[in-house]
Motif scaffolding. Structure first.
Motif, PDB file in Angstrom:
ATOM      1  N   ASP A   1       1.361  -8.808   6.929  1.00 56.41           N
ATOM      2  CA  ASP A   1       0.625  -9.124   5.698  1.00 56.41           C
ATOM      3  C   ASP A   1       0.717  -8.012   4.663  1.00 56.41           C
ATOM      4  O   ASP A   1       0.596  -8.257   3.469  1.00 56.41           O
ATOM      5  CB  ASP A   1      -0.872  -9.306   5.999  1.00 56.41           C
ATOM      6  CG  ASP A   1      -1.145 -10.413   6.978  1.00 56.41           C
ATOM      7  OD1 ASP A   1      -0.807 -11.566   6.656  1.00 56.41           O
ATOM      8  OD2 ASP A   1      -1.685 -10.127   8.067  1.00 56.41           O
ATOM      9  N   MET A   2       0.832  -6.767   5.137  1.00 59.83           N
ATOM     10  CA  MET A   2       0.767  -5.625   4.206  1.00 59.83           C
ATOM     11  C   MET A   2       1.748  -4.548   4.643  1.00 59.83           C
ATOM     12  O   MET A   2       1.855  -4.245   5.836  1.00 59.83           O
ATOM     13  CB  MET A   2      -0.673  -5.073   4.147  1.00 59.83           C
ATOM     14  CG  MET A   2      -0.815  -3.807   3.333  1.00 59.83           C
ATOM     15  SD  MET A   2      -2.383  -3.696   2.444  1.00 59.83           S
ATOM     16  CE  MET A   2      -3.511  -3.379   3.765  1.00 59.83           C
TER      17      MET A   2
ATOM     18  N   GLU B   1      -0.800  -4.776   9.081  1.00 63.22           N
ATOM     19  CA  GLU B   1      -0.187  -3.804   8.164  1.00 63.22           C
ATOM     20  C   GLU B   1       0.854  -3.004   8.956  1.00 63.22           C
ATOM     21  O   GLU B   1       0.630  -2.714  10.136  1.00 63.22           O
ATOM     22  CB  GLU B   1      -1.283  -2.878   7.624  1.00 63.22           C
ATOM     23  CG  GLU B   1      -0.803  -1.817   6.639  1.00 63.22           C
ATOM     24  CD  GLU B   1      -1.951  -0.941   6.105  1.00 63.22           C
ATOM     25  OE1 GLU B   1      -2.986  -0.828   6.781  1.00 63.22           O
ATOM     26  OE2 GLU B   1      -1.781  -0.368   5.015  1.00 63.22           O
TER      27      GLU B   1
ATOM     28  N   SER C   1       0.854  -1.186   0.000  1.00 62.76           N
ATOM     29  CA  SER C   1       0.000   0.000   0.000  1.00 62.76           C
ATOM     30  C   SER C   1       0.901   1.251   0.000  1.00 62.76           C
ATOM     31  O   SER C   1       1.267   1.747   1.059  1.00 62.76           O
ATOM     32  CB  SER C   1      -0.907  -0.062   1.245  1.00 62.76           C
ATOM     33  OG  SER C   1      -1.881   0.943   1.236  1.00 62.76           O
TER      34      SER C   1
ATOM     35  N   ASP D   1      -6.886   2.944   1.260  1.00 63.71           N
ATOM     36  CA  ASP D   1      -6.558   2.542   2.635  1.00 63.71           C
ATOM     37  C   ASP D   1      -6.295   3.857   3.383  1.00 63.71           C
ATOM     38  O   ASP D   1      -5.236   4.445   3.246  1.00 63.71           O
ATOM     39  CB  ASP D   1      -5.299   1.655   2.506  1.00 63.71           C
ATOM     40  CG  ASP D   1      -4.517   1.424   3.772  1.00 63.71           C
ATOM     41  OD1 ASP D   1      -5.127   1.404   4.842  1.00 63.71           O
ATOM     42  OD2 ASP D   1      -3.280   1.218   3.662  1.00 63.71           O
TER      43      ASP D   1
ATOM     44  N   HIS E   1      -2.432   4.103   0.117  1.00 68.64           N
ATOM     45  CA  HIS E   1      -2.516   4.538   1.510  1.00 68.64           C
ATOM     46  C   HIS E   1      -2.606   6.067   1.570  1.00 68.64           C
ATOM     47  O   HIS E   1      -1.761   6.768   1.012  1.00 68.64           O
ATOM     48  CB  HIS E   1      -1.255   4.040   2.227  1.00 68.64           C
ATOM     49  CG  HIS E   1      -1.202   4.259   3.702  1.00 68.64           C
ATOM     50  ND1 HIS E   1      -1.777   3.396   4.609  1.00 68.64           N
ATOM     51  CD2 HIS E   1      -0.624   5.235   4.442  1.00 68.64           C
ATOM     52  CE1 HIS E   1      -1.539   3.824   5.840  1.00 68.64           C
ATOM     53  NE2 HIS E   1      -0.851   4.959   5.771  1.00 68.64           N
TER      54      HIS E   1
ATOM     55  N   LEU F   1      -8.327  -5.189  10.290  1.00 68.25           N
ATOM     56  CA  LEU F   1      -6.911  -4.904  10.080  1.00 68.25           C
ATOM     57  C   LEU F   1      -6.335  -4.188  11.298  1.00 68.25           C
ATOM     58  O   LEU F   1      -7.033  -3.410  11.942  1.00 68.25           O
ATOM     59  CB  LEU F   1      -6.802  -4.020   8.829  1.00 68.25           C
ATOM     60  CG  LEU F   1      -5.438  -3.560   8.345  1.00 68.25           C
ATOM     61  CD1 LEU F   1      -5.405  -3.598   6.823  1.00 68.25           C
ATOM     62  CD2 LEU F   1      -5.127  -2.156   8.813  1.00 68.25           C
TER      63      LEU F   1
ATOM     64  N   ASP G   1       3.582   0.451   8.930  1.00 68.55           N
ATOM     65  CA  ASP G   1       3.697   1.772   8.292  1.00 68.55           C
ATOM     66  C   ASP G   1       4.859   2.573   8.884  1.00 68.55           C
ATOM     67  O   ASP G   1       4.847   2.909  10.068  1.00 68.55           O
ATOM     68  CB  ASP G   1       2.364   2.512   8.542  1.00 68.55           C
ATOM     69  CG  ASP G   1       2.275   3.862   7.869  1.00 68.55           C
ATOM     70  OD1 ASP G   1       3.188   4.227   7.119  1.00 68.55           O
ATOM     71  OD2 ASP G   1       1.257   4.539   8.109  1.00 68.55           O
TER      72      ASP G   1
ATOM     73  N   LEU H   1      -3.032  -1.764  12.069  1.00 69.13           N
ATOM     74  CA  LEU H   1      -1.926  -1.027  11.453  1.00 69.13           C
ATOM     75  C   LEU H   1      -0.925  -0.673  12.550  1.00 69.13           C
ATOM     76  O   LEU H   1      -1.248   0.087  13.470  1.00 69.13           O
ATOM     77  CB  LEU H   1      -2.478   0.237  10.785  1.00 69.13           C
ATOM     78  CG  LEU H   1      -1.495   1.235  10.190  1.00 69.13           C
ATOM     79  CD1 LEU H   1      -0.625   0.591   9.120  1.00 69.13           C
ATOM     80  CD2 LEU H   1      -2.251   2.420   9.584  1.00 69.13           C
TER      81      LEU H   1
END
Ligand code: DX5
Ligand code: ZN
Length: 214
Positions: free
Chosen positions: A190-191, A171, A4, A62, A31, A131, A173, A133
């Motif tokens: 996963d992301m 996820e 993302s 997202d 994102h 999800l 970031d 994050l």
């Protein structure tokens, strides 16, 4: 690995060019970082920009809200075409209610943790969210250094998700590149969100592809 890219690091003087690149890329989502100058020490962009992105981008959005009282804006975020609405744990005293509001509006619900917020705070909500994050930098700016302790948090969160029978995706970031991305994959992410690593590169399509092949 799901990818993302974060629009925060894009060229806002020529958003079309960067959005065309995203459309042609292997990115799974786009994102969008919304900041209010209160919860985080920076202000980014808001609904008019997101509405334009919705029109010009063919990837699911997202949305990462770094704002106080995000529950006030569930309908606006939905109107911008968000697939996932991420709210910070730190600003939601009634998190269960906010998660239900997001889902009732027809979006996937994401809960975000700052680097200093422990994973165990999610034990009674993790089964209800789509999800989680995990911030691997202090939110507010792109281009910061990855905080290594995030790897422990990903492992801990993976255990919690299994224990609580949750279907939540993990996820991560902040400060993501091929090196940190590989470690995050091994830890159970996963992301991956990536801003500078993608948009400040000579070959952003290749960078997205490389991340997705992790
Ligand atoms: C930071 C934002 C991130 C940021 C990541 O507050 O939430 O999404 O854009 O940027 P990089 O990948 O450059 O650390
Ligand atoms: Zn973000």
């Amino acid at each position: 690995m799901l990818v993302s890219p974060s629009l925060l690091s894009a060229d806002f003087g020529n958003l079309n060019k960067d959005l065309e690149m995203i459309n042609a890329s292997k990115a799974d989502m786009l994102h969008l970082d919304v900041m209010d100058g209160v919860f985080v020490p920076n202000i980014s962009f808001g609904f008019p920009v997101m509405k334009y992105v919705q029109k010009a981008c063919n990837k699911p959005l997202d949305v990462h809200l770094m704002i106080v009282e995000p529950q006030k804006f569930v309908n606006e975020v939905k109107d911008c075409g968000a697939e996932i609405m991420n709210v910070h744990y730190e600003v939601c005293p009634h998190l269960n209610r906010v998660v239900q509001q997001i889902k009732n509006a027809g979006m996937k619900a994401g809960v975000t943790l700052n680097p200093a917020t422990p994973v165990c705070m999610l034990q009674d909500i993790v089964a209800d969210v789509d999800l989680v994050l995990l911030m691997s930098v202090n939110p507010g700016f792109g281009g910061q250094k990855f905080i290594g302790n995030t790897l422990n948090k990903v492992e801990e969160l993976r255990e919690l998700i299994t224990k609580r029978n949750s279907k939540a995706l993990i996820e991560v970031d902040g400060g993501v590149n091929l090196e940190t991305g590989k470690l995050l994959k091994e830890a159970g992410a996963d992301m991956l969100v990536a801003g500078n690593f993608v948009f400040k590169s000579e070959d952003p399509l290749m960078r997205i592809k490389e991340l997705s092949e992790l």
